[in-house]
Write an enzyme that holds these catalytic residues in place. Structure first.
Site, short mmCIF file in Angstrom:
data_model
loop_
_atom_site.label_atom_id
_atom_site.label_comp_id
_atom_site.label_asym_id
_atom_site.label_seq_id
_atom_site.Cartn_x
_atom_site.Cartn_y
_atom_site.Cartn_z
CD GLU A 26 32.07 24.63 -14.23
OE1 GLU A 26 32.09 25.57 -14.79
OE2 GLU A 26 32.70 23.68 -14.80
CD GLU A 46 37.95 26.11 -14.94
OE1 GLU A 46 37.53 25.48 -13.86
OE2 GLU A 46 37.53 25.72 -16.10
#
Length: 232
Positions: free
Chosen positions: A48, A205
């Site tokens: 990520e 997120e």
């Protein structure tokens, strides 16, 4: 705050080391100059890296450290460098925190969001076994932030057990839905550790977007959020 061309190439904030990764990379953070109200943590999962990219771009709008906001730009530098979700030991750091519900059974993750869980990662030999986890626990315990913002991707939501002012502020910037539960168990997660230690933890997120699109859509908004939070 500004995004002048001449300041985009370097982070002007001063950083300090709070630990060392499995492969010897320094774990660095940008300390605040006064009492820590918010600790922001990105890239606890190495796959990520866009979380680090967006946060770095936002931080480059500032020429000095915040008063009340501390930032960990990359909590898993080995994973980011290797392109792996876990650290160099193959451990999912977000399942390695010393919590009451830690499980040593391992954890399955997805190679892409729509796929079945097809990649097995370790959760560590014991709770808090990894140097990156140990260092982040020490840092959070030292700073004693009122709130922690953990930045992930690519589900596209704001995950927090309660809708707090921090959640509302993030929704204003990102326009993402708030969910009280992500929909699956996360034993040994950073959020669980925070809850057990009485610290608000909100998980942002990010949506599935290319890094430059994340910056185009959210860079200035994130920078203004940090600035506004710091001036409360």
């Amino acid at each position: 705050m500004n995004f002048r061309t001449e300041t985009r190439g370097v982070l002007q904030m001063k950083s300090e080391t709070y630990g060392t990764s499995v492969l010897g990379a320094p774990l660095r953070y940008f300390p605040c100059s006064s009492e820590c109200e918010l600790l922001v943590v990105a890239a606890i999962h190495g796959e990520e890296a866009e979380t680090t990219f967006l946060l770095s771009r936002a931080l480059r709008a500032f020429d000095k450290n915040f008063k009340a906001v501390s930032v960990v730009l990359c909590a898993n530098p080995d994973g980011v460098a290797l392109g792996t979700r876990g650290n160099a030991n193959g451990v999912d750091l977000n399942r390695n925190f010393p919590t009451r519900n830690w499980s040593g059974d391992g954890v399955l993750s997805r190679s892409v969001l729509e796929a079945s869980r097809d990649t097995l990662l370790s959760t560590g030999s014991c709770p808090g076994s990894e140097p990156e986890t140990q260092a982040l626990v020490r840092l959070a315990s030292l700073l004693k932030p009122k709130s922690i913002l953990s930045v992930h991707s690519p589900i596209g939501c704001i995950d927090a057990p309660e809708r707090t002012p921090l959640v509302d502020s993030l929704q204003t910037v990102f326009g993402l839905p708030w969910v009280a539960d992500i929909g699956y168990s996360t034993p040994g997660s950073f959020g669980t550790w925070c809850a057990e230690n009485g610290v608000e933890c909100v998980t942002l997120e990010l949506p599935r977007l290319a890094p430059e699109l994340l910056f185009e859509r959210f860079g200035e908004g994130l920078a203004r959020f940090l600035e506004t939070f710091d001036c409360r």
